[in-house]
Scaffold this motif. Sequence first.
Motif, PDB file in Angstrom:
ATOM      1  N   LYS A   1       0.847  -1.190   0.000  1.00 53.98           N
ATOM      2  CA  LYS A   1       0.000   0.000   0.000  1.00 53.98           C
ATOM      3  C   LYS A   1       0.887   1.245   0.000  1.00 53.98           C
ATOM      4  N   PRO A   2       0.357   2.367  -0.448  1.00 54.07           N
ATOM      5  CA  PRO A   2       1.157   3.604  -0.413  1.00 54.07           C
ATOM      6  C   PRO A   2       1.685   3.922   0.989  1.00 54.07           C
ATOM      7  N   GLU A   3       0.929   3.573   2.007  1.00 56.19           N
ATOM      8  CA  GLU A   3       1.367   3.851   3.377  1.00 56.19           C
ATOM      9  C   GLU A   3       2.509   2.949   3.843  1.00 56.19           C
ATOM     10  N   ASP A   4       2.888   1.983   3.033  1.00 50.52           N
ATOM     11  CA  ASP A   4       4.066   1.165   3.338  1.00 50.52           C
ATOM     12  C   ASP A   4       5.355   1.843   2.871  1.00 50.52           C
ATOM     13  N   THR A   5       5.223   2.956   2.185  1.00 50.51           N
ATOM     14  CA  THR A   5       6.392   3.692   1.712  1.00 50.51           C
ATOM     15  C   THR A   5       7.243   4.150   2.893  1.00 50.51           C
ATOM     16  N   ALA A   6       8.514   3.774   2.878  1.00 48.80           N
ATOM     17  CA  ALA A   6       9.417   4.085   3.986  1.00 48.80           C
ATOM     18  C   ALA A   6      10.808   3.551   3.659  1.00 48.80           C
ATOM     19  N   VAL A   7      11.754   3.935   4.500  1.00 47.60           N
ATOM     20  CA  VAL A   7      13.058   3.273   4.489  1.00 47.60           C
ATOM     21  C   VAL A   7      12.971   2.104   5.465  1.00 47.60           C
ATOM     22  N   TYR A   8      13.351   0.938   5.015  1.00 49.25           N
ATOM     23  CA  TYR A   8      13.272  -0.274   5.826  1.00 49.25           C
ATOM     24  C   TYR A   8      14.668  -0.652   6.315  1.00 49.25           C
ATOM     25  N   TYR A   9      14.723  -0.935   7.631  1.00 45.13           N
ATOM     26  CA  TYR A   9      15.997  -1.222   8.284  1.00 45.13           C
ATOM     27  C   TYR A   9      15.980  -2.614   8.918  1.00 45.13           C
ATOM     28  N   CYS A  10      17.090  -3.279   8.815  1.00 38.66           N
ATOM     29  CA  CYS A  10      17.323  -4.528   9.516  1.00 38.66           C
ATOM     30  C   CYS A  10      17.925  -4.198  10.880  1.00 38.66           C
ATOM     31  N   HIS A  11      17.582  -4.972  11.896  1.00 40.39           N
ATOM     32  CA  HIS A  11      18.016  -4.655  13.266  1.00 40.39           C
ATOM     33  C   HIS A  11      18.352  -5.918  14.048  1.00 40.39           C
ATOM     34  N   VAL A  12      19.350  -5.781  14.899  1.00 43.39           N
ATOM     35  CA  VAL A  12      19.669  -6.815  15.876  1.00 43.39           C
ATOM     36  C   VAL A  12      20.181  -6.113  17.131  1.00 43.39           C
ATOM     37  N   ARG A  13      19.860  -6.702  18.271  1.00 45.62           N
ATOM     38  CA  ARG A  13      20.382  -6.182  19.535  1.00 45.62           C
ATOM     39  C   ARG A  13      21.347  -7.209  20.113  1.00 45.62           C
ATOM     40  N   ILE A  14      22.603  -6.795  20.177  1.00 41.31           N
ATOM     41  CA  ILE A  14      23.630  -7.620  20.812  1.00 41.31           C
ATOM     42  C   ILE A  14      24.324  -6.711  21.804  1.00 41.31           C
TER      43      ILE A  14
END
Length: 114
Positions: A86-99
């Motif tokens: 959907k248009p509202e999914d427009t974004a920068v997508y980031y991968c994340h981990v907490r160590i």
Amino acid sequence: QVQLVESGGGLVQPGGSLRLSCAASISFFSLYPMGWYRQAPGKQRELVAVITSGGTTTYADSVKGRFTISRDNAKRMVYLQMNSLKPEDTAVYYCHVRITNDYWGQGTQVTVSS
């Protein structure tokens, strides 16, 4: 040193699909929960999906039933399959981990527009 590298973003029409990938250089990768977040212009970064070391998944309400997170421990990869975009999914997508600390990739742009 922890490194996360995302790929797979791009421009897609509403209703389309994209598959994001995150390559992780992490020792003992299989032990850690991995997540996908996104940040739209002018908005705070928000959680999209998380997958635990055991494969349990959690999704934001806004993407349930449309997005699927998965991991390949042998390849040290995390994926986000995004369908019915959907248009509202427009974004920068980031991968994340907490160590001990939080680690982020550089992000990949997803634009949903006709």
